[in-house]
Write a protein that holds these residues in place. Structure first.
Motif, short mmCIF file in Angstrom:
data_model
loop_
_atom_site.label_atom_id
_atom_site.label_comp_id
_atom_site.label_asym_id
_atom_site.label_seq_id
_atom_site.Cartn_x
_atom_site.Cartn_y
_atom_site.Cartn_z
N VAL A 46 -17.16 8.45 -4.71
CA VAL A 46 -16.70 9.62 -3.97
C VAL A 46 -17.63 10.80 -4.28
O VAL A 46 -17.90 11.07 -5.44
CB VAL A 46 -15.25 9.99 -4.37
N ARG A 47 -18.07 11.48 -3.25
CA ARG A 47 -18.83 12.72 -3.43
C ARG A 47 -17.86 13.88 -3.30
O ARG A 47 -17.05 13.91 -2.39
CB ARG A 47 -19.93 12.83 -2.39
N ALA A 48 -17.93 14.81 -4.24
CA ALA A 48 -17.01 15.94 -4.23
C ALA A 48 -17.70 17.16 -4.81
O ALA A 48 -18.60 17.05 -5.65
CB ALA A 48 -15.77 15.61 -5.04
N PRO A 49 -17.27 18.36 -4.39
CA PRO A 49 -17.81 19.58 -4.98
C PRO A 49 -17.47 19.66 -6.47
O PRO A 49 -16.48 19.08 -6.93
CB PRO A 49 -17.11 20.70 -4.21
N ASP A 50 -18.28 20.39 -7.20
CA ASP A 50 -18.05 20.56 -8.64
C ASP A 50 -16.65 21.09 -8.93
O ASP A 50 -15.99 20.66 -9.88
CB ASP A 50 -19.09 21.50 -9.26
N SER A 51 -16.19 22.02 -8.10
CA SER A 51 -14.87 22.61 -8.34
C SER A 51 -13.76 21.56 -8.23
O SER A 51 -12.80 21.57 -9.00
CB SER A 51 -14.61 23.77 -7.38
N ASP A 52 -13.91 20.64 -7.28
CA ASP A 52 -12.92 19.56 -7.15
C ASP A 52 -12.98 18.62 -8.35
O ASP A 52 -11.95 18.18 -8.86
CB ASP A 52 -13.13 18.77 -5.86
N MET A 53 -14.19 18.30 -8.78
CA MET A 53 -14.35 17.41 -9.94
C MET A 53 -13.76 18.05 -11.19
O MET A 53 -13.12 17.37 -12.00
CB MET A 53 -15.82 17.06 -10.16
N SER A 66 -8.65 8.56 -17.97
CA SER A 66 -10.04 8.80 -17.59
C SER A 66 -10.06 9.29 -16.14
O SER A 66 -9.07 9.17 -15.41
CB SER A 66 -10.84 7.49 -17.68
N ARG A 67 -11.18 9.85 -15.74
CA ARG A 67 -11.30 10.30 -14.36
C ARG A 67 -11.06 9.13 -13.40
O ARG A 67 -10.34 9.25 -12.41
CB ARG A 67 -12.68 10.89 -14.11
N SER A 68 -11.68 8.00 -13.69
CA SER A 68 -11.53 6.83 -12.81
C SER A 68 -10.08 6.38 -12.72
O SER A 68 -9.57 6.11 -11.62
CB SER A 68 -12.39 5.67 -13.31
N LEU A 72 -7.86 6.56 -9.30
CA LEU A 72 -7.34 5.32 -8.75
C LEU A 72 -5.81 5.38 -8.67
O LEU A 72 -5.22 5.01 -7.65
CB LEU A 72 -7.79 4.12 -9.59
N THR A 73 -5.17 5.87 -9.72
CA THR A 73 -3.71 5.99 -9.72
C THR A 73 -3.24 6.91 -8.60
O THR A 73 -2.32 6.58 -7.85
CB THR A 73 -3.22 6.53 -11.09
N ALA A 74 -3.87 8.07 -8.48
CA ALA A 74 -3.49 9.03 -7.43
C ALA A 74 -3.72 8.44 -6.04
O ALA A 74 -2.88 8.59 -5.15
CB ALA A 74 -4.27 10.33 -7.60
N SER A 75 -4.83 7.76 -5.85
CA SER A 75 -5.13 7.16 -4.55
C SER A 75 -4.13 6.07 -4.19
O SER A 75 -3.68 5.98 -3.05
CB SER A 75 -6.54 6.57 -4.54
N LEU A 76 -3.78 5.24 -5.15
CA LEU A 76 -2.82 4.17 -4.90
C LEU A 76 -1.43 4.73 -4.60
O LEU A 76 -0.74 4.23 -3.70
CB LEU A 76 -2.75 3.21 -6.09
N GLN A 77 -1.04 5.77 -5.33
CA GLN A 77 0.27 6.39 -5.06
C GLN A 77 0.31 6.93 -3.63
O GLN A 77 1.29 6.72 -2.91
CB GLN A 77 0.55 7.52 -6.06
#
Length: 131
Positions: A46-53, A66-68, A72-77
Motif C-alpha cells: 500500500v502506498r500512503a502519505p507519511d501522515s497516514d503512515m 506491528s504495522r502489518s 491486516l486486522t483492520a482490513s479484515l474487520q
C-alpha cells in the motif's frame, strides 16, 4: 432462517443482543475461522502519505501490534463488515412475520405488470450475451 434473492441470508432476530454472525447462504462469503492459522503466502503493498503512515504506526503501537498485523486486522474487520452488511439482515419478530407474509402473498397487479415489463426488456450494451 432462509435464503433470499441473490444469496442474501435472511434471519429472524431472536434477541436484540444477538451477535452479528454469518447466517445461511452468506456463510460462504466470509472467511471461516479455523484452529490452524493459514500460512501467509501473498504480499499486500500500500502506498500512503507519511501522515497516514504515522497515524497507522501510532495506532498499531497502542494496540501492541506491528504495522502489518494492525493493517491486516483492520482490513479484515472492514471486509467482513461490508460483506455482512450486504449478505444478511435481521428483523424482530413482528417485522419478520410481516416480511414473510409479503413474500407469501400473491403479487399486486402493479408488481405483476412491472415484472412482465422487465421480462420483456431486451438487454442493451454490456448486458448482451454474445455466443
Amino acid at each position: 432462517m432462509g435464503a433470499g434473492h441473490d444469496g442474501v441470508a435472511l434471519r429472524r432476530q431472536e434477541d436484540a443482543t444477538c451477535p452479528r454472525v454469518p447466517a445461511g447462504t452468506g456463510d460462504n462469503l466470509l472467511p471461516q475461522i479455523s484452529a490452524e492459522p493459514e500460512p501467509r503466502r501473498r504480499l499486500i503493498s500500500v502506498r500512503a502519505p507519511d501522515s497516514d503512515m504515522d497515524l497507522i504506526d501510532t495506532a498499531a503501537r497502542m494496540a501492541g501490534q506491528s504495522r502489518s498485523a494492525f493493517m491486516l486486522t483492520a482490513s479484515l474487520q472492514r471486509a467482513r463488515q461490508i460483506l455482512a452488511d450486504r449478505t444478511r439482515f435481521e428483523l424482530d419478530e413482528d417485522h419478520w412475520r410481516a416480511f414473510h407474509a409479503a413474500l407469501e402473498a400473491p403479487p399486486t397487479a402493479e408488481a405483476q405488470a412491472a415484472l412482465e415489463r422487465l421480462l420483456r426488456r431486451r438487454p442493451t450494451g454490456w448486458e448482451e450475451v454474445r455466443g
